[in-house]
Design a protein around this motif. Structure first.
Motif: not given
Length: 426
Positions: A318, A378, A382, A386, A390-391, A395
């Motif tokens: 990430g 997820t 992400a 974005f 990475s996010v 998470i």
């Protein structure tokens, strides 16, 4: 674990072989959409139905989630009508889904694909059928080797990534569904002739009731194990299903160069499949190693090691975009650690829930599927939100750290209560 020689003259070899075939083919079909997702997305876009990253993630997540929940449903039917009838019915639904997808071909819509994905969930639920059917024929001392043979089917996801993109390149993505349907039909016919339910003289069914599940769900240790497996198996199956999408979105240019210079393969989809198979292979084959490590040093200490490695490596993914070969190496290690963590979790579960291992396998397996669904969604969210993964990685790393914290909360109680009487390393 008992040796293979100990199986001679015990149980029913034909049923054990049939259970292995059924589970191997089912696991291959269950994860089929993963290595085909980008080809299918391109086909839909060409026909005026472009998919965003969230829609692709949903398509990949549905077989994982439905497979997880259907494990509990099929487990009920295994107790009520027997493994063989349950397996045949489930496999017919899977085969119908595969041939439907092939028949619709490039005319298929996204909503139709979601229904196909739901049907493939029955293949993911085969875990709840194949393992009991094989295990019922054999005494307790041979359960390790028997369930190891029957459960070796998770290698099917590796075969998917090796062959599916190449078949799609040569004959179109719908041909993969045709191949899956034909092979599944052959396996079903073989299963019908080879597999037998264990007679009452060998195994006495003890049908589970809803109250049995509710009783275990009121035990807090059930929820801790469900969390640990949601991280370990959820991480493995989530990354496995999303691996090719991630590689295509992140390293397409690098893979094109590698494909031309090393493999002499111009199709980057095929190269993504090869590298995806390499990383997934680690997790598929190292699960027994994780169980062996846990036997030697204890399941708690093993999970500290494996989860700690996963958290650090996922966080590294990430922080920055790694060079291609370094990213493959890190993904390989992540999948290896997750696979070994799966083995470590199930080194502990029989020691805590030995009398209820059937029910707990269903509950924990369902939690693993829910964890995989969460990871895929997820990552897709992400990327869509974005334009970066990475996010999503952060998470998941946080979820792994949560699991590590949970281990710290329960380890002393476990070791001083049921672990003191379990007879194995905790």
């Amino acid at each position: 674990m008992a040796s293979f020689k100990a199986l001679k003259g015990q149980g029913d070899a034909k049923t054990l072989f049939a259970a292995f075939l059924y589970f191997d083919m089912s696991f291959m079909v269950w994860t089929m959409l993963g290595p085909l997702a980008t080809e299918i997305a391109h086909s839909l876009a060409a026909h005026g139905e472009a998919l965003d990253q969230n829609q692709i993630a949903t398509l990949l997540a549905i077989p994982i989630l439905s497979g997880a929940l259907l494990r509990i449903v099929l487990g009920f039917f295994v107790d009520k009508v027997g493994p063989k009838k349950t397996a045949i019915t489930s496999q017919i639904i899977v085969i119908a889904s595969l041939f439907y997808a092939y028949g619709r071909g490039e005319s298929i819509t996204y909503n139709e694909l979601l229904l196909v994905a739901l049907g493939l969930g029955f293949a993911g639920a085969s875990f709840a059928v194949a393992l009991p059917q094989a295990g019922q024929w054999y005494p307790p001392k041979l359960q390790g080797v028997v369930l190891g043979i029957a459960g070796a089917g998770n290698i099917g996801v590796v075969l998917d990534f090796i062959f599916a993109p190449k078949i799609a390149e040569l004959w179109g993505w719908e041909a993969v569904f045709l191949a899956g349907g034909i092979l599944s039909t052959v396996v079903l016919i073989a299963y019908i002739f080879l597999a037998k339910d264990a007679p009452r003289s060998v195994y006495t069914p003890r049908p589970k009731k809803l109250v049995d599940y509710w009783k275990l769900l009121k035990d807090r240790d059930s929820w801790w194990f469900m969390l640990f497996y949601a991280v370990s198996f959820g991480g493995f199956v989530g990354f496995a299903n999303y691996m090719k999408v991630y590689l295509m979105n992140t390293y397409q240019a690098e893979m094109a160069t590698v494909g031309a210079s090393i493999f002499h393969e111009p199709n980057v989809q095929v190269i993504a499949g090869y590298f995806g198979a390499l990383t997934i292979f680690a997790g598929a084959v190292l699960r027994p190693v994780g169980g062996g490590v846990a036997d030697k040093i204890g399941g708690v200490k093993s999970l500290y090691i494996f989860f700690g490695a996963v958290a650090a490596l996922v966080a590294l993914m990430g922080v920055t975009k790694l060079p291609f070969f370094m990213a493959i190496a890190v993904l390989f290690l992540i999948m290896a650690a997750l696979g070994m963590a799966n083995g470590a979790v199930f080194q502990l579960v029989p020691q805590r829930f030995g009398k209820d291992i059937g029910i707990m396998t269903g509950l924990i397996g369902a939690a693993g599927g829910i964890g995989g669904t969460f990871l895929v969604k997820t990552l897709g969210w992400a990327k869509e939100s974005f334009n970066s993964y990475s996010v999503g990685f952060f998470i998941f790393a946080a979820l792994v750290l949560l699991a590590i914290g949970a281990i710290s909360l329960v380890k002393t109680r476990w070791r001083t209560t049921w672990g003191a009487k379990a007879g194995g390393m905790i």
